[in-house]
Scaffold this active site. Structure first.
Site, PDB file in Angstrom:
ATOM      1  N   ASP A  23       0.878  -1.165   0.000  1.00  0.00           N
ATOM      2  CA  ASP A  23       0.000   0.000   0.000  1.00  0.00           C
ATOM      3  C   ASP A  23       0.917   1.216   0.000  1.00  0.00           C
ATOM      4  O   ASP A  23       1.556   1.513   1.004  1.00  0.00           O
ATOM      5  CB  ASP A  23      -0.891  -0.037   1.256  1.00  0.00           C
ATOM      6  CG  ASP A  23      -1.712   1.237   1.429  1.00  0.00           C
ATOM      7  OD1 ASP A  23      -1.662   2.116   0.541  1.00  0.00           O
ATOM      8  OD2 ASP A  23      -2.409   1.353   2.452  1.00  0.00           O
ATOM      9  N   GLU A 187      -7.292   0.492  -4.569  1.00  0.00           N
ATOM     10  CA  GLU A 187      -7.316   0.403  -3.106  1.00  0.00           C
ATOM     11  C   GLU A 187      -8.652  -0.122  -2.574  1.00  0.00           C
ATOM     12  O   GLU A 187      -8.654  -1.006  -1.712  1.00  0.00           O
ATOM     13  CB  GLU A 187      -6.980   1.772  -2.492  1.00  0.00           C
ATOM     14  CG  GLU A 187      -5.497   2.115  -2.664  1.00  0.00           C
ATOM     15  CD  GLU A 187      -5.174   3.588  -2.485  1.00  0.00           C
ATOM     16  OE1 GLU A 187      -6.068   4.348  -2.058  1.00  0.00           O
ATOM     17  OE2 GLU A 187      -4.036   3.985  -2.788  1.00  0.00           O
ATOM     18  N   ASP A 211     -12.845   5.736   2.621  1.00  0.00           N
ATOM     19  CA  ASP A 211     -11.414   5.792   2.944  1.00  0.00           C
ATOM     20  C   ASP A 211     -11.021   7.198   3.370  1.00  0.00           C
ATOM     21  O   ASP A 211     -10.916   8.102   2.541  1.00  0.00           O
ATOM     22  CB  ASP A 211     -10.612   5.347   1.701  1.00  0.00           C
ATOM     23  CG  ASP A 211      -9.108   5.296   1.964  1.00  0.00           C
ATOM     24  OD1 ASP A 211      -8.650   5.862   2.979  1.00  0.00           O
ATOM     25  OD2 ASP A 211      -8.396   4.692   1.148  1.00  0.00           O
TER      26      ASP A 211
END
Ligand code: AMP
Length: 631
Positions: A23, A187, A211
């Site tokens: 990530d 993501e 998010d």
């Protein structure tokens, strides 16, 4: 023996080995793997440290880079050498970022406004790709240190709204760091995977992924059908996050202590202390009602030191401070739903991502908006990396059950008359898969048929990518249209395409295995998809024209053949009319006017309809005879 397969999506050779999930975040980055024993995803961390590596690069006076916590120390004291948020610059020109230029405390080069931005540190210029590669290199080294094995392959996540340039930049950063980037994953898709969503083949779900990180906010609406993730919409604010919460707390404390903001402008050290305290308070209030602390004042009077600044904050006050920001994120959720054409009630699952979703007021607001509890069991800082690790493991071929998750990124088909693409396996099909379709010959007595296999979304094969070609030979002589050639496409679990052509009447068969010599990068795949969208209108037009021409030519051929063979069966008048109509059609065929071709074809059809019927009868009886001979 190590298992080796070729993935048709990437064209890459894959061995069963460890591939890490990364990530690469705006604020923090981290690496995760599937634990070889527990088979569960875990974020990598050295004993006693955090899995999070701040996405910050500091350069010393000699240009040596350090990354992570160490670099973060210099954020306030050496802003010009300490690069944060490089992700915001990925794939961007100065024009793209100039409205937010004030955000960056380091020098973003603005000379040539259309080329990609660079960051200047001392006398050196760094591209965002290079800056990201420093972070990736650090992550790679950490992973190698912890795993005690070289790490060369990775899956890296990017926001769903990243465009092709930004994805390509991320891929390049990986390459520069010595990583073979097997896939760029969205993501929200990774976060959903970490919750086990999309791993059941019969699953159909609509998911909202909320998010809220340190500096950015986005919400994505995803639809999962049979293991395929489709991003229906994304929305958000790339300059909204937990850092804004910290700033609001600082302002609140400055007011409480009757201090002006200038105090912090002029004292970087104090500003840093306030920021750290604000973050501490914010985190503390996630599980407590009141925060109390103080900061020693750097000021003194002639007589005595000034009393320390009191830092007090209740959860109630904190919630009131951030409410406008929370409201903004909820408005984005609402817009995302609208864009996706989905209503709240249709959202099956809400997934929380990013450290700032730990704030109870945020969780409550999201849950209240969607009218159901949110999924927050997986660590929101790690959830994206954990999902990337799951995707990496699937690519490594370690997880047979999930292999079906793989999809064909582009349509696969064969060339038909007039250079048209006839799609057998549409893009986004799950693999393994098998599809068959029947074709026939267009010439009498045609003994062979060329099968050309293409990949791509355009209507004409010349605009797509040729994968393979072979001839099906030995087709017994039959009139045009009689042979039944079944072409089947089989993509096996390893992503290898096998194309088989079989003439059903005679049983003649030929097949070929398609192993791409080189793969397509995600960027190339996206480019091909983009092209197909840009050219969609032209393509539809061209296809219609080609189809009209093919039909016109066929009719002309059949008519001509009939006239030579059976001229005695038609009257002089019929002959003249037919010849005139043929001429008109021939002329139309030289022009680019689909409607004209169709009109002239129709006219010829009208005139020859009675003969056409006779031709059909003749063809059928020939075929019957042919069949007997074959038997
Ligand atoms: P991310 O970009 O996902 O790493 O998120 C980092 C952001 O989450 C930073 O603004 C942190 O201050 C914030 N954060 C981390 N833990 C907490 C917590 N317990 N409560 C509130 N915010 C947090």
């Amino acid at each position: 023996m190590a298992k080796i397969s070729i993935n048709i999506a990437t064209g890459s050779l894959q061995q069963a080995e460890m591939i890490v999930g990364i990530d690469l975040g705006t604020t923090n980055s981290l690496v995760a793997i599937i634990h070889p024993e527990t088979k569960k995803p875990v974020a990598l961390k050295e004993h006693g440290t955090s899995s999070l590596v701040p996405s910050i690069v500091h350069f010393d006076q000699y240009g040596n880079a350090t990354v992570g916590e160490e670099a973060k120390q210099y954020l306030e004291t050496e802003p010009q050498n300490t690069i944060f948020s490089a992700k915001r610059l990925m794939g961007k020109s100065f024009n793209d970022v100039k409205n937010n230029a004030g955000f960056f405390t380091y020098k973003v080069i603005d000379d040539n406004t259309d080329s990609l931005v660079k960051v200047q540190v001392g006398d050196t210029f760094y591209s965002p790709i290079e800056l990201s590669s420093f972070i990736l290199k650090e992550l790679k080294q950490r992973a190698e240190h912890i795993l005690k094995t070289p790490v060369t392959k990775a899956v890296i996540t990017v926001p769903a709204y990243f465009n092709d340039a930004q994805r390509q930049a991320t891929r390049d950063a990986g390459k520069l760091a010595g990583l073979d980037v097997l896939r760029i994953v969205n993501e929200p898709t990774a976060a959903s995977l970490a919750y086990g969503l999309g791993l059941q083949m019969d699953e159909e779900k609509t998911i909202a992924v909320y998010d809220l990180g340190g500096g950015t906010f986005d919400v994505s609406i995803l639809r999962i059908t049979g293991g395929i993730f489709e991003v229906l919409s994304t929305n958000g604010d790339t300059y909204l996050g937990g850092d804004d919460f910290d700033r609001l707390i600082i302002q609140h404390w400055l007011q409480q202590n009757n201090l002006s903001e200038d105090l912090l402008h002029n004292n970087k050290q104090l500003s840093q202390t306030f920021r750290l305290k604000a973050e501490e308070a914010k985190k503390y209030l996630s599980s407590n009602d009141e925060f109390n602390s103080s900061i020693t004042s750097p000021l003194t009077t002639h007589h005595s030191p000034i009393a320390p600044y009191a830092l007090r904050l209740t959860t109630k006050d904190f919630n009131a401070l951030i409410q406008p920001l929370i409201d903004k994120t909820i408005a984005s959720c609402s817009n995302a739903l609208k864009d996706a054409g989905v209503n709240k009630a249709e959202i099956d699952t809400i997934v929380m991502v990013g450290g700032s979703t730990r704030v109870p007021a945020v969780k409550n607001a999201v849950s209240a908006f969607f009218g159901k509890p949110v999924n927050d069991m997986v660590n929101p800082d790690e959830v994206v990396a954990l999902g990337a690790a799951i995707q990496a493991d699937i690519l490594a071929g370690n997880n047979k059950d999930f292999l079906l998750l793989d999809i064909t990124p582009l349509s696969l088909g064969i060339e038909t008359m007039g250079g048209l693409m006839d799609v057998l396996i549409p893009r986004n099909s799950k693999i393994p898969t098998k599809v068959g379709r029947q074709y026939t010959t267009h010439k009498d007595g045609q003994g062979s048929m060329r099968i050309s296999v293409f990949q791509g979304e355009r209507d004409l094969v010349k605009d797509n990518r040729r994968l393979a070609e072979f001839n099906l030979t030995g087709i017994p002589g039959m009139p045009a249209g009689m042979p039944k050639v079944e072409v089947s496409f089989l993509i096996n679990a390893d992503g290898i395409l096998v194309v088989t052509a079989k003439e059903l009447r005679s049983g003649v068969q030929q097949s070929i295995e398609v192993k791409p010599q080189y793969g397509l990068t995600d960027g190339q795949v996206e480019q091909m998809l983009m092209d197909s969208i840009t050219h969609a209108k032209d393509d539809i037009k061209t296809r219609a024209l080609v189809e009209a021409r093919t039909e016109g030519e066929q009719i002309l051929g059949v008519t001509e053949k009939f006239l030579t063979k059976n001229s005695s069966l038609i009257t002089h008048e019929e002959m003249l009319n037919t010849a005139a109509a043929m001429q008109a059609l021939q002329l139309a065929l030289t022009m680019e006017d689909k409607n004209l071709i169709q009109a002239k074809t129709e006219e010829l059809n009208e005139i020859t309809r009675p003969f056409a019927e006779r031709v059909m009868d003749a063809a059928i009886s020939t075929a019957m005879k042919g069949q007997k001979i074959l038997e």
